[in-house]
Design an enzyme around this catalytic site. Structure first.
Site, PDB file in Angstrom:
ATOM      1  N   SER A  95       0.799  -1.218   0.001  1.00 10.71           N
ATOM      2  CA  SER A  95      -0.092   0.036   0.053  1.00 10.71           C
ATOM      3  C   SER A  95       0.924   1.261  -0.079  1.00 10.71           C
ATOM      4  CB  SER A  95      -0.848   0.014   1.088  1.00 10.71           C
ATOM      5  OG  SER A  95      -2.179   1.061   0.978  1.00 10.71           O
ATOM      6  N   ASP A 211      -9.643  -5.023  -5.305  1.00 11.94           N
ATOM      7  CA  ASP A 211      -8.760  -4.223  -4.191  1.00 11.94           C
ATOM      8  C   ASP A 211      -9.835  -3.559  -3.433  1.00 11.94           C
ATOM      9  OD1 ASP A 211      -5.996  -3.343  -3.332  1.00 11.94           O
ATOM     10  OD2 ASP A 211      -7.296  -1.684  -3.046  1.00 11.94           O
ATOM     11  N   HIS A 266      -8.277  -5.087  -0.559  1.00 11.27           N
ATOM     12  CA  HIS A 266      -6.989  -4.399  -0.100  1.00 11.27           C
ATOM     13  C   HIS A 266      -6.520  -5.077   1.140  1.00 11.27           C
ATOM     14  CE1 HIS A 266      -4.022  -1.267  -0.413  1.00 11.27           C
ATOM     15  NE2 HIS A 266      -4.272  -0.919   0.760  1.00 11.27           N
TER      16      HIS A 266
END
Ligand SMILES: *[C@@H]1O[C@H](CO)[C@@H](O)[C@H](O)[C@H]1NC(C)=O
Ligand SMILES: *[C@@H]1O[C@H](CO)[C@@H](O)[C@H](O)[C@H]1NC(C)=O
Ligand SMILES: *[C@@H]1O[C@H](CO)[C@@H](O)[C@H](O)[C@H]1NC(C)=O
Ligand SMILES: *[C@@H]1O[C@H](CO)[C@@H](O)[C@H](O)[C@H]1NC(C)=O
Length: 285
Positions: A95, A211, A266
């Site tokens: 990330s 995601d 995610h």
């Protein structure tokens, strides 16, 4: 004779064990190194002997400090790590950590990275409520540019890579991070940024359509919105076509790996053992 055999056996079995380069992990926003422990343990289990460094700076709220500050601080640590491993290191950022990692690769010529893996990172920026609300639940993506595209807003990491397709002029005027490390705006460092990225043996860009936080998800692979929120994929973007940071050169020389995995939210990328096994381990040398 027996001693010779022992020495021979030690060499024989020690070589494959010692052959993997150390790995450095950089965590995402609003979390810390503990969120990366599964990856660390799995690498150590599957590639015995690998030294894994799990960066524990800028955890939790301090992960919102500006991107350059984090790049320079963590970069100094990794330069130290790199100095003690002349064979090179592998770098994995998850990330926001993948965008910090790229800043480090581009900025520090003395960080010698073999494989850099970007695990669902907003490499082309971010424009979506999912990510925004992780940190600022009350803000609205359509108007948050008023906050982020200001001197004050640039003191937060998210402001540094907020890329509002409807306010590109302000993005270029105010953003101090993303347009520079993408060589969208030239600077005294532009040539170095590109030269340093081109030293990578492999660049692996992992992302996927489910995601739900990185928006658009293609940003994890340098795709992004045009002026009407149509996603233009990496190879149609100027950053690639003009080879501004070396993506095209990496691609043409077989060093760029685009990995798209459906079915992963995610918050699961760094928690999912099969992602480590199928998408990370095969690229580590
Ligand atoms: C890097 O290593 C040097 C010498 O070992 C040490 O003095 C310095 O504090 C280290 N810097 C960081 C950021 O760890
Ligand atoms: C790496 O380079 C930076 C500047 O680019 C320097 O400040 C730092 O001391 C260097 N670190 C090592 C370990 O050589
Ligand atoms: C959006 O932009 C693309 C490419 O620039 C264009 O083909 C498309 O017609 C546009 N769509 C709208 C709704 O304006
Ligand atoms: C884990 O990753 C696999 C792909 O390697 C994917 O099919 C699966 O849906 C993922 N599971 C979760 C819980 O994200």
């Amino acid at each position: 004779m027996a001693l010779k055999f022992v020495i021979f056996a030690v060499i024989l079995f020690a070589v494959p064990i010692l052959s993997y380069k150390p790995v450095v992990l950089i965590h995402g926003v609003m979390t810390g190194s503990s969120s990366m422990e599964m990856i660390k343990l799995r690498i150590e289990e599957q590639h015995p002997g690998t030294i894994v460094y799990n960066v524990n700076r800028f955890e939790s709220w301090s992960s919102l400090e500006s991107m350059w500050h984090q790049v320079l601080e963590i970069g100094m640590d990794i330069a130290n790590i790199s100095a003690s491993h002349p064979e090179g290191i592998n770098l994995i950022g998850y990330s926001q950590g993948g965008l910090i990692a790229r800043g480090i690769v581009e900025t520090f010529p003395n960080v010698s990275v073999s494989t850099f893996i970007s695990l669902s990172s907003p490499q082309a920026g971010q424009y979506g409520a999912g990510f925004l609300h992780l940190v600022f639940p009350g803000l609205v993506k359509d108007t948050v540019w008023q906050l982020f595209y200001s001197k004050v807003g640039q003191h937060t990491s998210v402001g540094n890579y907020w890329n509002d397709p409807y306010h590109q002029k302000l993005y270029e005027t105010y953003s101090v991070y993303l347009p520079y490390i993408n060589n969208e705006l030239p600077s005294a460092k532009s040539d170095d940024f590109k030269a340093n990225l081109l030293k990578l043996k492999r660049l692996v860009l992992i992302g996927g359509p489910d995601d739900q936080v990185i928006t658009p998800w293609q940003s994890s692979q340098f795709g992004y919105y045009n002026g009407n929120e149509t996603v233009i994929e990496m190879r149609e973007q100027d950053i690639y076509k003009e080879d501004r940071i070396g993506l095209r050169t990496l691609d043409k020389s077989g060093r760029l790996h685009i990995v798209t995995v459906p079915g992963v939210n995610h918050f699961s990328w760094h928690m999912n053992v099969s992602i480590v096994d199928d998408c990370l381990l095969p690229y580590l040398d």
